[in-house]
Design a protein around this motif. Structure first.
Motif, mmCIF file in Angstrom:
data_model
loop_
_atom_site.group_PDB
_atom_site.id
_atom_site.type_symbol
_atom_site.label_atom_id
_atom_site.label_comp_id
_atom_site.label_asym_id
_atom_site.label_seq_id
_atom_site.Cartn_x
_atom_site.Cartn_y
_atom_site.Cartn_z
ATOM 1 N N LEU A 1 0.814 -1.221 0.000
ATOM 2 C CA LEU A 1 0.000 0.000 0.000
ATOM 3 C C LEU A 1 0.846 1.270 0.000
ATOM 4 O O LEU A 1 0.398 2.316 -0.459
ATOM 5 C CB LEU A 1 -0.925 0.011 1.223
ATOM 6 C CG LEU A 1 -1.948 -1.124 1.329
ATOM 7 C CD1 LEU A 1 -2.911 -0.867 2.488
ATOM 8 C CD2 LEU A 1 -2.715 -1.331 0.031
ATOM 9 N N VAL B 1 -5.600 1.377 -2.740
ATOM 10 C CA VAL B 1 -4.760 2.257 -1.938
ATOM 11 C C VAL B 1 -3.317 2.175 -2.416
ATOM 12 O O VAL B 1 -2.811 1.081 -2.682
ATOM 13 C CB VAL B 1 -4.838 1.880 -0.446
ATOM 14 C CG1 VAL B 1 -3.938 2.780 0.396
ATOM 15 C CG2 VAL B 1 -6.277 1.964 0.040
ATOM 16 N N GLY B 2 -2.662 3.337 -2.495
ATOM 17 C CA GLY B 2 -1.251 3.359 -2.850
ATOM 18 C C GLY B 2 -0.962 4.314 -3.988
ATOM 19 O O GLY B 2 -1.873 4.775 -4.698
ATOM 20 N N TYR C 1 -4.260 -1.069 5.932
ATOM 21 C CA TYR C 1 -4.902 0.217 5.625
ATOM 22 C C TYR C 1 -4.789 1.168 6.808
ATOM 23 O O TYR C 1 -4.446 2.351 6.644
ATOM 24 C CB TYR C 1 -6.369 -0.015 5.274
ATOM 25 C CG TYR C 1 -7.125 1.260 4.988
ATOM 26 C CD1 TYR C 1 -7.169 1.791 3.701
ATOM 27 C CD2 TYR C 1 -7.789 1.942 6.005
ATOM 28 C CE1 TYR C 1 -7.844 2.971 3.437
ATOM 29 C CE2 TYR C 1 -8.476 3.127 5.746
ATOM 30 C CZ TYR C 1 -8.494 3.624 4.463
ATOM 31 O OH TYR C 1 -9.156 4.796 4.207
#
Length: 352
Positions: free
Chosen positions: A32, A139-140, A225
């Motif tokens: 992530l 995400v990322g 996360y």
């Protein structure tokens, strides 16, 4: 792939129902932080607000400037108490017929109750849509590229206005949402570009098809996360807020509060604190030494200075690079170089 659910590791957690990790939380964190991973956040509550007057209605009830919210736009909003304390925080995605509000698991009931109470004769029909819509997040740093490649969407970068100084001139804040997130429809749902990546709001009946399109994206659990969220100092309702939190104490003014819009509940407190520039508390990132214990402290653990309580821990995590870290809310007058204690651990403020 091993799937370990939150409730298997944290019985009674508000985050029950989604994976904590898929066998290697630290590797998932690195994914992530360096590329992109898909996180199941389908435990979030979702409220649907259709109706011709939804934008102007939400504008009058919340902290955000929403009167001209258009299809393809997203943002964040707060609902405050009459005394200016944070009661609700939601992200918004407007698709042209409905404003979709997603919030923390368990918070949707209170948000919907407030919205229903304030309907009067307005042409809106708010409803609980949690059983209809699931939230997943790419995400990322590579999340936008993955979205473009696999969902054929080119999403604009998030825009968050700088918070004006305490004595800003009336009219100097643009009459628009202070955070503006690009929202696009794709075959199967909605995509919303946010600071950590791309949120996907997917009708649950379309989940299998959408997840099949994203089959090559590495999966990451909620633990990963949360570690990324803490490292980026992003607060979470119910974790970095308590019953007396005002927006300025939790770094929520920038993305979720418009400081130069019409009257809304709690506005007087927001304006007074901003113009004085002295919120009673502030959100900080703490580094914990991890010598006495390798277990992150629980939510709500007291932060002390010379034996005196000066704040509380919101979210504490083990980060793959930073070690044990936590978001905490401290009294404003605690200096950055204070030698703090959190349970058995020494703690230091990251002033960066």
């Amino acid at each position: 792939m091993t799937t370990v659910l939150i409730e298997d590791l944290e019985p009674g957690s508000a985050d029950a129902g989604v994976p904590a990790h898929y066998g290697d939380p630290m590797r998932e964190q690195r994914t992530l932080e360096t590329s992109a991973g898909l996180v199941d956040r389908s435990h979030r509550d979702v409220i649907a607000v259709p109706g011709d007057e939804r934008a102007s209605w939400l504008h009058t009830l919340t902290t955000q400037h929403l009167s001209d919210l258009r299809a393809g736009q997203g943002t964040e909003l707060l609902v405050l108490s009459p005394h200016g304390h944070v009661e609700q925080h939601a992200l918004v995605a407007e698709d042209g017929t409905t404003a979709w509000l997603d919030t923390e698991p368990g918070a949707g009931e209170g948000l919907l109750k407030y919205l229903e109470m304030m309907r009067f004769f307005t042409r809106v029909e708010p409803r609980d849509a949690t059983a209809e819509i699931a939230v997943f997040s790419l995400v990322g740093p590579e999340a936008p590229a993955v979205t473009a490649r696999l969902l054929d969407l080119d999403l604009a970068e998030p825009r968050v206005y700088d918070v004006p100084g305490p004595k800003f001139a009336a009219g100097s804040v643009p009459p628009a949402p202070t955070a503006l997130y690009d929202v696009r429809r794709f075959e199967g749902g909605l995509a919303r570009r946010v600071p950590l990546g791309v949120d996907l709001l997917v009708p649950r009946g379309n989940l299998d098809a959408v997840l099949a399109r994203l089959a090559d994206v590495p999966r990451a659990g909620l633990w990963a996360y949360e570690a990324v969220r803490v490292a980026h100092r992003i607060p979470r309702l119910g974790w970095e807020t308590d019953h007396r939190t005002i927006p300025a104490e939790a770094a929520l003014v920038g993305p979720a509060v418009h400081l130069d819009k019409g009257c809304y509940r709690g506005q007087e407190t927001v304006a007074r604190v901003h113009h004085l520039g002295r919120p009673p508390r502030r959100l900080v990132l703490l580094h914990l030494d991890g010598v006495a214990t390798d277990q992150p402290p629980a939510k709500g653990t007291a932060v002390t200075l010379d034996g005196r309580e000066v704040g509380f821990v919101g979210t504490a995590v083990r980060h793959h690079e930073l070690g044990m870290i936590a978001l905490a809310v401290l009294k404003r007058n605690v200096p950055d170089d204070a030698r703090l204690t959190v349970a058995e651990s020494a703690a230091a403020i990251d002033a960066g």
